[in-house]
Write a protein that holds these residues in place. Structure first.
Motif, PDB file in Angstrom:
ATOM      1  N   PRO A 612       0.828  -1.204   0.000  1.00 53.42           N
ATOM      2  CA  PRO A 612       0.000   0.000   0.000  1.00 53.42           C
ATOM      3  C   PRO A 612       0.863   1.256   0.000  1.00 53.42           C
ATOM      4  O   PRO A 612       1.904   1.300   0.662  1.00 53.42           O
ATOM      5  CB  PRO A 612      -0.789  -0.096   1.316  1.00 53.42           C
ATOM      6  N   GLY A 613       0.423   2.222  -0.729  1.00 54.44           N
ATOM      7  CA  GLY A 613       1.115   3.501  -0.706  1.00 54.44           C
ATOM      8  C   GLY A 613       2.441   3.522  -1.436  1.00 54.44           C
ATOM      9  O   GLY A 613       3.266   4.391  -1.195  1.00 54.44           O
ATOM     10  N   THR A 614       2.698   2.556  -2.311  1.00 55.59           N
ATOM     11  CA  THR A 614       3.939   2.605  -3.083  1.00 55.59           C
ATOM     12  C   THR A 614       3.626   2.936  -4.536  1.00 55.59           C
ATOM     13  O   THR A 614       2.477   2.880  -4.964  1.00 55.59           O
ATOM     14  CB  THR A 614       4.713   1.277  -3.018  1.00 55.59           C
ATOM     15  N   PHE A 615       4.663   3.270  -5.258  1.00 55.83           N
ATOM     16  CA  PHE A 615       4.509   3.671  -6.650  1.00 55.83           C
ATOM     17  C   PHE A 615       5.372   2.770  -7.525  1.00 55.83           C
ATOM     18  O   PHE A 615       6.358   2.210  -7.057  1.00 55.83           O
ATOM     19  CB  PHE A 615       4.941   5.126  -6.838  1.00 55.83           C
ATOM     20  N   VAL A 616       4.986   2.683  -8.785  1.00 57.55           N
ATOM     21  CA  VAL A 616       5.804   1.931  -9.724  1.00 57.55           C
ATOM     22  C   VAL A 616       6.871   2.872 -10.271  1.00 57.55           C
ATOM     23  O   VAL A 616       6.554   3.960 -10.746  1.00 57.55           O
ATOM     24  CB  VAL A 616       4.944   1.376 -10.878  1.00 57.55           C
ATOM     25  N   SER A 617       8.127   2.477 -10.159  1.00 56.10           N
ATOM     26  CA  SER A 617       9.209   3.308 -10.699  1.00 56.10           C
ATOM     27  C   SER A 617      10.270   2.432 -11.339  1.00 56.10           C
ATOM     28  O   SER A 617      10.642   1.390 -10.813  1.00 56.10           O
ATOM     29  CB  SER A 617       9.847   4.143  -9.584  1.00 56.10           C
ATOM     30  N   LEU A 618      10.764   2.894 -12.484  1.00 56.78           N
ATOM     31  CA  LEU A 618      11.839   2.171 -13.163  1.00 56.78           C
ATOM     32  C   LEU A 618      13.049   2.003 -12.260  1.00 56.78           C
ATOM     33  O   LEU A 618      13.773   1.016 -12.357  1.00 56.78           O
ATOM     34  CB  LEU A 618      12.285   2.955 -14.404  1.00 56.78           C
ATOM     35  N   LEU A 619      13.298   2.984 -11.404  1.00 51.75           N
ATOM     36  CA  LEU A 619      14.507   2.951 -10.582  1.00 51.75           C
ATOM     37  C   LEU A 619      14.539   1.705  -9.707  1.00 51.75           C
ATOM     38  O   LEU A 619      15.610   1.245  -9.314  1.00 51.75           O
ATOM     39  CB  LEU A 619      14.589   4.210  -9.723  1.00 51.75           C
ATOM     40  N   ASP A 620      13.364   1.157  -9.413  1.00 50.83           N
ATOM     41  CA  ASP A 620      13.324  -0.056  -8.595  1.00 50.83           C
ATOM     42  C   ASP A 620      13.517  -1.315  -9.439  1.00 50.83           C
ATOM     43  O   ASP A 620      13.574  -2.417  -8.912  1.00 50.83           O
ATOM     44  CB  ASP A 620      11.993  -0.131  -7.850  1.00 50.83           C
TER      45      ASP A 620
END
Lengths: 627, 105, 283
Positions: A612-620
């Motif tokens: 919950p409360g996370t975002f999708v990011s390429l950096l990960d």
């Protein structure tokens, strides 16, 4: 570090607004970034650790009665009131130091960090981000052209919390800077006398320092303007006036106003650079700021997509007569067409992120190409985010997202706020026009394969420290074209080589097939770009379609470069890149099969299945030491 | 040369220049007049080298494209602001000769 | 039967929206929306009539304010509210054109810039498309006898997105003027905001995701007979039936025709839709 790096953890996916339990997932090294790091943080580079520390601080400030509380920010917005507490909290967290280059005493050594910090703020509130980040635009002309002494002085004042604004536009001329009527004349006895009105300027009333573009040659022209750093405290009272706040559609709390000068006397040392250099400095400054605008778009896009995904995951289709347990009694997020739209939005945001990441890193390594890259970033990233927000609004608004399903009106606010990003600092139209004027040059560079491979690799490796940014490397016009696309044939070749060597065979084949179609489309696009003919002021409407296609090719190529430099393992995850390529090829109008398009649903899972409360990011999804 | 496509026009001029090692103010002026005329889609004999390019509607950013073509033609690297500091073809031709001398030295 | 009589009555009652002293005008409506003044004019009334007459009367109200316009009468066709929003797009287009004709950019009137003309022509083509779809849907026309409901589906599921897309693109043309909530053109942002809620608000019907057979509809005799198919075929909104999110704008001769027709209707002071009703607007 020669071992395959650890994934950097869900660092950029952290939500400052998430609950405290979520904070457990971040285990940073010491906040100062020095000393031995232990645990999972050992795999994190220094910028990641400082971004983490900042994000954690933001999270602590988020909650009822806190500066970043949703209710508090909504109330300020409703009252057109400035988010003073939030901006002060950012000052105290040390964000202003990130606007000051390291050589002038600040923390700015890597624009990737600025991007990530401003993105984190924008995920909570774009009004705050735009209000705070403006100081960089206010200062950048001095970083580019001011002398060392002036830059050090300004850096000190910013670190102490001074607000700096930049006044370019005037009431009747908008983006047409060469029509500017504010004038600076040499004053008897030295210094300058400033006259006229600047209007629709962010922070100009709050600021203590204002960079002002003024006419210094009556005839005007590109050498007829100069820049001045105006210190309001040193102006004679009565020689300047703040103009009233202008109420705006979004970023309602922001200080959008104006300033009027009446024979305001400026000291000699207010001049930035040389007389007549104003337009040149500003065009170069815009290469930087238009690029950094991506941070705000990405944050707003993260915010809107997260709100929409959470809404779809928790709301049911409450049509009349739908009894619990009926076919409609499932979360909206399980309906196939809504799943697909969420996946497409995720792909769109990843393409925007790829563009933003490559663009900010190009400031360091592909500095001379920024006339192309900044135009692409400023035209594409905000437009892509506006488009995905509009689709989500149209899809989920009637289900309640444009109403009771949006507590505190955060989605609606993000939608209103974000529209300014595509307008200020040069609109999508202005930037596409700038791109089109460079078509012949870009097409020639592409045909000749003019790509700086080493610099491109650096731009595409966001977990490594880039070379120092040199303002002197900025050029009004890229002489070589654009390495990101001129380097695409080599990138596809590299992917082909990996596919040939891989064990087990053929897992990269679907990706390679998409990449080859991208290359084919890019080849054809550049042929079309080379044939566009226009006289000044008569850029044909059709050329804008080519510019849009160019942006898509750039975004997709950027994603491929990032993947190649951030992915080593043989069982490499190709999901996010296939999602990006499918979305870009589809938008380009290139053939994509239904089976290929199914990858978008996998992106939906990435979005919905995250904590919950996370975002999708390429950096990960990129490894730190892959290349 | 009205209607002639710019690439062809400038390539032709560039080809004509091949084999000539030394540019002169006159030869550059001729090349520039043809180049600007191609951009403006008007006959070369209506382009006055003493008139500011901005008076022909070549705005400040567009005119930078001419600098890019000059780089290719002369095979030197130019700061595009040379176009702003020398707003007429006459001034530009003189400045380019000086620049060539510096870069050859 | 003249279907615009009711609309004419509404226009006559409410007067010139560009008149700064008109209590039903854009200035007053922005001030009301901003809480700077109460809505002190007589409440708006939607006259009774046949569905198509009601559609046009409602359009006359939506071109001033979708938020203040009353709901359509019970039993009105579902496409009525969407069709009324054509009035809001009419105003948005009119305000944009007014703005560009009065503004000089880079040494020439902004309306001379080809890129801006292209976008205006595209928004106008979208207006014509949505006008056609919603008018025929309200009439109950079935252009494809073997696919009953296809037209209503297009009017209810595709036209809202086409209308909103056109408004969004016009907002980029307006640039920073779009973003300001005061002054001469500030009704643009209010119309955009209110239209968004009139079309996609929480109480609005959910858009049916089934594909719209738009090509077949536009080729059907009933549609061809009511609007110029060449102009409709240039509407950027057609791209909504495909999967590409790029929205190609009209080009070449059709773009010139669209722009000329748009300016002609603007200068003649008539609506942009097919009725070309005379408007009380002063230039």
């Amino acid at each position: 570090m020669t071992t395959a790096a650890l994934p950097t953890g869900a660092v950029d996916g952290q939500d400052a607004g998430a609950g405290a339990a979520d904070g457990q997932r971040v285990t940073d090294g010491p906040a100062d970034g020095r000393g031995p790091a232990t645990g999972p943080a050992a795999g994190q580079d220094l910028p990641t650790r400082s971004v983490n520390a900042f994000t954690r601080r933001l999270r602590e400030l988020t909650g009822p009665a806190l500066p970043f509380g949703a209710e508090e920010l909504a109330a300020l917005d409703a009252a057109d009131a400035f988010p003073t507490a939030a901006c002060r909290a950012l000052d105290e967290a040390g964000l202003p130091r990130s606007y000051v280059p390291a050589e002038h005493g600040g923390d700015l050594a890597d624009f990737t960090v600025v991007l990530r910090l401003l993105r984190a703020v924008s995920r909570i509130d774009l009004t705050v981000a735009a209000a705070h980040g403006k100081t960089y635009l206010g200062a950048v002309s001095t970083w580019i052209a001011g002398d060392d002494e002036a830059a050090r002085r300004l850096g000190g004042r910013i670190a102490d919390g001074e607000v700096v604004s930049c006044a370019l536009t005037e009431r009747d001329h908008g983006s047409d800077l060469l029509s500017g009527e504010v004038t600076a004349r040499p004053a008897p006895g030295g210094g300058w006398l400033l006259d006229g009105e600047k209007w629709l300027i962010n922070n100009v009333t709050r600021a203590g320092l204002v960079t002002v573009l003024a006419r210094t040659d009556e005839e005007g022209g590109p050498r007829g303007f100069s820049l001045f750093l105006v210190d309001k405290a040193r102006l004679e009272p009565g020689t300047w006036t703040s103009l009233p706040k202008v109420p705006t559609y979004g970023i309602r709390g922001a200080d959008i106003s104006g300033i009027s000068f009446d024979a305001a006397h400026l000291p000699e040392d207010a001049l930035i650079g040389a007389v007549g250099q104003g337009v040149e400095i500003i065009v170069k400054a815009l290469h930087i700021t238009r690029t950094c605008c991506a941070a705000m778009s990405l944050g707003a896009g993260d915010h809107a997509l997260r709100l929409a995904a959470d809404f779809a995951a928790t709301h049911h289709d409450a049509g009349p007569g739908d009894a619990p347990g009926s076919a409609h009694d499932a979360p909206l997020a399980r309906q196939p067409h809504i799943r697909r739209e969420l996946g497409e939005a995720t792909a769109g945001l990843l393409l925007a992120e790829a563009t933003g990441l490559i663009a900010v890193r190009s400031l360091h390594s592909l500095t001379g190409e920024m006339s192309v890259i900044s135009a692409v970033a400023k035209a594409y990233v905000p437009a892509q985010v506006d488009a995905l927000v509009a689709r989500l609004l149209q899809l989920l608004g009637p289900h309640g997202l444009l109403g009771p399903g949006d507590p505190h009106g955060q989605f609606a606010k993000a939608e209103r706020d974000h529209r300014i990003i595509g307008i200020f600092d040069g609109s999508s139209l202005v930037n596409r026009n700038a791109l089109i004027e460079q078509f012949p040059r870009i097409a020639r560079g592409y045909r000749k394969g003019r790509a700086d491979a080493e610099a491109l690799a650096e731009a595409a490796s966001p977990h490594t420290a880039p070379r120092p940014f040199r303002p002197a490397g900025l050029s009004l016009l890229s002489t070589s074209g654009c390495s990101v696309l001129a380097g695409l044939p080599a990138a596809v070749e590299a992917l082909r080589a990996r596919a040939a060597d891989e064990v087990p065979a053929r897992s990269l084949a679907p990706l390679l097939s998409l990449a080859e179609r991208l290359l084919d489309a890019t080849d054809r696009l550049h042929e079309a770009m080379a044939t566009v003919r226009f006289t000044p002021r008569a850029v044909p409407g059709e050329a804008f379609d080519l510019a849009e296609r160019y942006e898509l090719c750039f975004a997709a190529a950027g994603a491929l470069h990032l993947w190649l430099h951030g992915t080593t393992t043989t069982a490499a995850d190709t999901t996010w890149l296939r999602g990006c390529l499918v979305k870009a090829l589809t938008d380009l109008g290139e053939p994509v099969t239904a089976a290929e398009t199914d990858v978008l649903d996998e992106l939906t899972d990435l979005l919905l299945d995250g904590p919950p409360g996370t975002f999708v990011s390429l950096l990960d999804h990129l490894e730190a030491n892959a290349s | 040369m009205s209607g002639t496509d710019i690439a062809t026009a400038t390539t032709d001029v560039a080809d004509a220049g091949l084999g000539i090692d030394t540019h002169t103010v006159d030869s550059l002026r001729t090349w520039l007049v043809d180049c600007v005329a191609a951009h403006l889609e008007r006959p070369a004999d209506t382009v006055d080298p003493a008139v500011k390019l901005s008076d022909y509607g070549l705005d400040s950013l567009y005119v930078l494209a001419v600098a890019a073509e000059l780089e290719d033609y002369l095979d030197i690297s130019l700061d595009p602001t040379v176009m702003w500091d020398n707003p007429t073809i006459d001034a530009l031709s003189e400045a380019l000769i000086e620049e060539l001398a510096v870069q050859d030295a | 039967m003249i279907t615009t009589t009711l609309a004419d009555t509404v226009e006559e009652t409410l007067g010139d929206p560009f008149d700064a002293t008109n209590p039903h005008g854009f200035h007053a409506l922005v001030d009301t929306a901003e809480g700077r003044r109460p809505f002190d004019a007589a409440p708006w009334h939607l006259p009774d009539g046949d569905p198509e007459s009601v559609l046009h009367a409602l359009r006359a109200l939506h071109r001033r304010s979708p938020a203040l316009a009353p709901a359509p009468p019970a039993g009105a066709p579902a496409a009525t509210v969407v069709g009324a929003s054509v009035g809001a797009l009419d105003s948005a287009l009119r305000i944009t054109l007014r703005h560009l004709r009065s503004r000089h950019l880079y040494g020439a009137p902004a309306s001379d810039l080809p890129a801006l003309r292209t976008l205006l022509a595209g928004a106008y083509a979208d207006l014509l498309l949505c006008d056609t779809l919603t008018t025929l849907a309200v009439r109950g026309t079935e252009p494809l006898p073997d696919r009953p409901g296809a037209l209503a589906h297009a009017a209810e599921a595709l036209a809202p997105r086409a209308l909103q897309g056109a408004m969004d693109r016009l907002s980029v043309v307006m640039g920073s003027r779009f973003y300001i909530r005061e002054g001469a053109h500030s009704s643009f942002q209010r119309l955009l905001y209110e239209t968004q809620r009139a079309l996609f608000g929480a109480d609005r019907p959910v858009l049916d995701p089934e594909p719209v057979p738009l090509a077949a509809l536009l080729a059907a005799p009933a549609v061809v007979g009511s609007a110029d198919p060449v102009l409709l075929a240039a509407a950027p909104g057609l791209a909504l039936t495909g999967s590409s999110r790029r929205v190609p704008q009209p080009g070449g001769a059709v773009q010139e025709r669209l722009y000329e027709e748009l300016v002609a209707r603007y200068e003649a002071g008539t609506t942009f839709d097919h009725t070309r009703r005379p408007l009380p607007d002063r230039p």
